[in-house]
Each structure stands twice: as C-alpha cells, then as structure tokens.
Design a protein around this motif. Structure first.
Motif, short mmCIF file in Angstrom:
data_model
loop_
_atom_site.label_atom_id
_atom_site.label_comp_id
_atom_site.label_asym_id
_atom_site.label_seq_id
_atom_site.Cartn_x
_atom_site.Cartn_y
_atom_site.Cartn_z
N THR A 100 2.57 18.83 8.92
CA THR A 100 2.43 17.38 9.02
C THR A 100 2.70 16.74 7.66
OG1 THR A 100 0.04 17.53 8.56
CG2 THR A 100 0.74 17.53 10.88
N GLY A 101 3.01 15.46 7.67
CA GLY A 101 3.28 14.75 6.42
C GLY A 101 3.32 13.25 6.66
N GLY A 102 3.65 12.50 5.59
CA GLY A 102 3.73 11.06 5.73
C GLY A 102 3.60 10.35 4.40
N ASN A 103 3.17 9.07 4.46
CA ASN A 103 3.00 8.27 3.26
C ASN A 103 1.53 8.25 2.85
OD1 ASN A 103 1.68 6.23 4.85
ND2 ASN A 103 3.69 5.49 5.47
N ALA A 163 0.82 -1.21 0.00
CA ALA A 163 0.00 0.00 0.00
C ALA A 163 0.85 1.26 0.00
CB ALA A 163 -0.92 -0.01 1.21
N ARG A 164 2.00 1.23 0.69
CA ARG A 164 2.86 2.42 0.74
C ARG A 164 3.42 2.76 -0.64
NH1 ARG A 164 5.16 -0.25 5.36
NH2 ARG A 164 4.25 0.55 7.29
N ASN A 179 7.82 9.53 -2.81
CA ASN A 179 6.40 9.20 -2.65
C ASN A 179 5.94 9.52 -1.23
OD1 ASN A 179 3.90 8.37 -3.70
ND2 ASN A 179 4.15 6.31 -2.85
N ARG A 180 6.21 10.76 -0.81
CA ARG A 180 5.79 11.25 0.50
C ARG A 180 5.14 12.62 0.33
NH1 ARG A 180 6.83 6.77 1.32
NH2 ARG A 180 8.06 5.83 3.01
N TRP A 181 4.27 12.99 1.27
CA TRP A 181 3.60 14.28 1.22
C TRP A 181 3.94 15.09 2.47
CZ3 TRP A 181 0.15 15.47 5.17
CH2 TRP A 181 -0.29 14.39 5.95
N TYR A 182 3.84 16.42 2.31
CA TYR A 182 4.06 17.30 3.45
C TYR A 182 3.16 18.52 3.31
CZ TYR A 182 6.30 20.02 7.11
OH TYR A 182 6.54 20.74 8.26
N ASP A 183 2.38 18.79 4.35
CA ASP A 183 1.47 19.93 4.37
C ASP A 183 2.14 21.05 5.17
OD1 ASP A 183 -0.55 21.75 4.54
OD2 ASP A 183 -2.09 20.34 5.17
N LEU A 229 -1.99 9.66 4.63
CA LEU A 229 -2.84 10.62 3.93
C LEU A 229 -4.29 10.15 3.90
CD1 LEU A 229 -3.07 13.21 2.24
CD2 LEU A 229 -2.54 11.84 0.21
N GLU A 230 -4.49 8.87 3.57
CA GLU A 230 -5.84 8.33 3.52
C GLU A 230 -6.50 8.36 4.90
OE1 GLU A 230 -9.41 6.81 2.63
OE2 GLU A 230 -7.92 7.63 1.26
N CYS A 231 -5.72 8.03 5.94
CA CYS A 231 -6.25 8.09 7.30
C CYS A 231 -6.70 9.50 7.67
CB CYS A 231 -5.20 7.60 8.30
SG CYS A 231 -4.89 5.83 8.28
N LYS A 232 -5.91 10.49 7.27
CA LYS A 232 -6.22 11.88 7.63
C LYS A 232 -7.41 12.41 6.83
CE LYS A 232 -3.94 16.38 8.22
NZ LYS A 232 -4.42 16.54 9.61
N ILE A 233 -7.45 12.11 5.53
CA ILE A 233 -8.54 12.62 4.70
C ILE A 233 -9.87 11.97 5.09
CG2 ILE A 233 -9.51 12.61 2.36
CD1 ILE A 233 -6.77 13.15 1.26
N SER A 234 -9.87 10.64 5.26
CA SER A 234 -11.11 9.91 5.54
C SER A 234 -11.38 9.73 7.02
CB SER A 234 -11.06 8.53 4.86
OG SER A 234 -10.96 8.67 3.45
N GLN A 235 -10.44 10.19 7.87
CA GLN A 235 -10.60 10.06 9.32
C GLN A 235 -10.86 8.61 9.70
OE1 GLN A 235 -13.43 13.00 10.85
NE2 GLN A 235 -13.04 14.31 9.09
#
Length: 318
Positions: A68-71, A14-15, A59-63, A75-81
């Motif tokens: 905050t950031g991560g893989n 998944a990562r 393949n990492r994001w940072y806001d 991201l999916e955990c944060k967007i979809s809670q």
C-alpha cells in the motif's frame, strides 16, 4: 461552491507537507537514504529490515510489506485511523511549525537523525526552570526524566528526556519539541492493578505533581503518540481499571473513544480539566490562580491533593 474550493485548497496544501517531516514528528527516521528516496522501518508493524519507502521527488510513500502507499494525508489516516477531515485538522495544527511556505527541497540532503550524546540526572538550571514554569515538582520529575544532550542537523541541544520502551527519547525544552528514534509508548509498572493513560509525559508529571499518592495506586502508560492506540489496547488487557487523561481536542477525544470501545474498564477522566486542552494547562491555571482542591471536584482519588506556590513548591494546608 466557495466552501468546496476552500476544502480543495486545504487538501492541496496538506499534500505538500513533507512526508519525511511528518514521520520525523512521530519519531520515525530513515535507516537508509539517497538523493531520491528514504527507507524506514514500517510505522505499522515491528520489523528489523526497512520496507517502507518515501520518494523525495514525488513526496509519496509505499509500504512494500503491505503493498500500500499514497500521500501524506493517506499516511496520517492510516497511522491515526482517522478520516480525511481529521487528518487535515491534524496536519494544519502543525502547519506553522513546519512552515509549508518554507519547505526544504525534497532533493536537499536530510540530516534529521538525532544523535544522543549524553544522558545524566537533571541538573541544568534552564531545564529546571522550564519544569517550574509548568508547575511540575522537580522531586517528582526526577523520578521519570533525565537531562539529555543530543545533536540534530549539526547543532547541539540539551533537553528534558523521557525514555520510551524501545530506547528512544521524547525530548522537550522551552524552545523545541523533538524525539529520537525509535518512537514508542512508555509503560511504567509499579505492580498495581489500575492504570493511568496519558498522551504525553507532561500530563503524567502534572497529575503526579498535583497528587503524588497516585504513584502508589496506579501503573502508568504514556502513549507519546496517539498512533500507538493498538499497543495501548494490548497493555490495557491486564488492568481492572484504566483512567484516561487524554487531550481535550478532536484527536484526544477520538482516541479516548477508541480505547473505551475496547475495554469496559476504561474511565474518561477528562472532566477534571474540562475547558482546558490538557492536564498541564489545567494545572498551570489552577496554580496561577491559587486554586486548591476546593476549586473543583478533581475526580482523581478520594485523597489529599496539593497546592502550589508560584515557584512550584507545595504550600502548607491552612
């Protein structure tokens, strides 16, 4: 031990899911990019200057707005809670369509920007046939959708288009499911005190094809993505009754519970299509089997329902 190993492999797989692809599926496209990185308007808040960065090489994001950031799982955990387990289930649902084993190189030039070329009244026979195959009444569909011609990855397409509140389009045809940026909810105001909430446009069209009188009784809110739960909660505050017709899958049930937890006016209507993934799947089954109101308690309204012939037109009541 064997089970733990399987979970570890699932996480590793998944990562590797490209963050840009995951964002594109949700309707977020870069405002600026180069070979190493892409910048997006943050999916977590409204902004005019992009502060959300995706590293193509890592393949990492940072806001930058939140620090905050991560893989892609983060991201999916944060967007979809949602939990990590739920995020993995969500990503694995799309593993075939995104083809993990055939990913594009992160260094390859990205051409995922959808360009809308023409918007007109629905007329193409293929799109009309697609709606009919899903037992959607054309007279109903034309009130809410358009025929959209667009370019994607240097190729031209045409689709059914459903416009959201920010001017983006949900794009559907027999072969492709896509969306143009910006991604947003669609709130249809008919001046009523009751609200119907669905995940997608086909759920809404299915309800209205089955019971056209709903339009006189309800306003409608199409999420277009369960990531917009917070926006839905704000909109729901203005209604005395909210009927939820969300998908019968883990994500849909989780979203239903979140919405019901924020308003005592919410009613879970998923019993209507119990045993089916969503409203459209239920509608297709009933239409093909020739089932009418007598087949089940539909729990929509205490009003006349409609039946359908194989070509999607209403039959006369016998």
């Amino acid at each position: 031990m064997k089970e733990k190993r399987a979970n570890k492999l699932s996480c590793e797989r998944a990562r590797a899911f490209p963050i840009e692809k995951a964002l594109a599926k949700l309707g977020y496209f870069p405002t600026n990019e180069n070979e190493k990185e892409a910048w997006f308007l943050s999916p977590f808040r409204s902004e005019t200057h992009a502060s959300f960065k995706v590293s193509k090489t890592l393949n990492r994001w940072y806001d930058h707005g939140e620090g905050t950031g991560g893989n892609v799982i983060d991201l999916e955990c944060k967007i979809s809670q949602c939990t990590v387990k739920e995020a993995l289930e969500f990503l694995e649902q799309d593993s075939n369509s995104f083809l993990f084993q055939q990913q594009l190189s992160f260094n390859a030039p990205m051409e995922d920007k959808i360009l809308i070329n023409e918007i007109k009244e629905l007329s193409h026979y293929a799109l009309r046939g697609y709606l009919t195959s899903r037992y959607i009444l054309l007279i109903t569909a034309k009130k809410f959708i358009r025929e959209v011609h667009y370019s994607f990855k240097n190729k031209n397409y045409f689709s059914i288009g459903f416009k959201n509140d920010s001017g983006g389009w949900e794009l559907r045809n027999k072969y492709y499911k896509n969306c143009s940026s910006p991604k947003d909810i669609t709130h249809i105001k008919n001046g009523n005190g009751k609200l119907i909430v669905t995940e997608g446009v086909f759920d809404l069209l299915s309800l209205l094809s089955y019971n056209e009188i709903l339009e006189a009784e309800y306003d409608f809110l199409v999420l277009n993505s369960t990531a917009f739960v917070s926006k839905a909660i704000e909109i729901m505050k203005g209604y005395l009754q909210i009927d939820l017709y969300l998908d019968n899958d883990p994500n849909g049930r989780r979203t239903t519970q979140k919405l019901m937890g924020h308003s005592i006016n919410c009613l879970d209507r998923s019993m209507l299509y119990e045993g089916f993934k969503d409203v459209n799947e239920w509608l297709i089954f009933n239409a093909r089997k020739g089932l009418g109101q007598e087949a089940r308690d539909v729990s929509l309204l205490p009003q006349r329902q409609t039946r359908f012939t194989p070509v999607g037109r209403k039959e006369k009541e016998k």
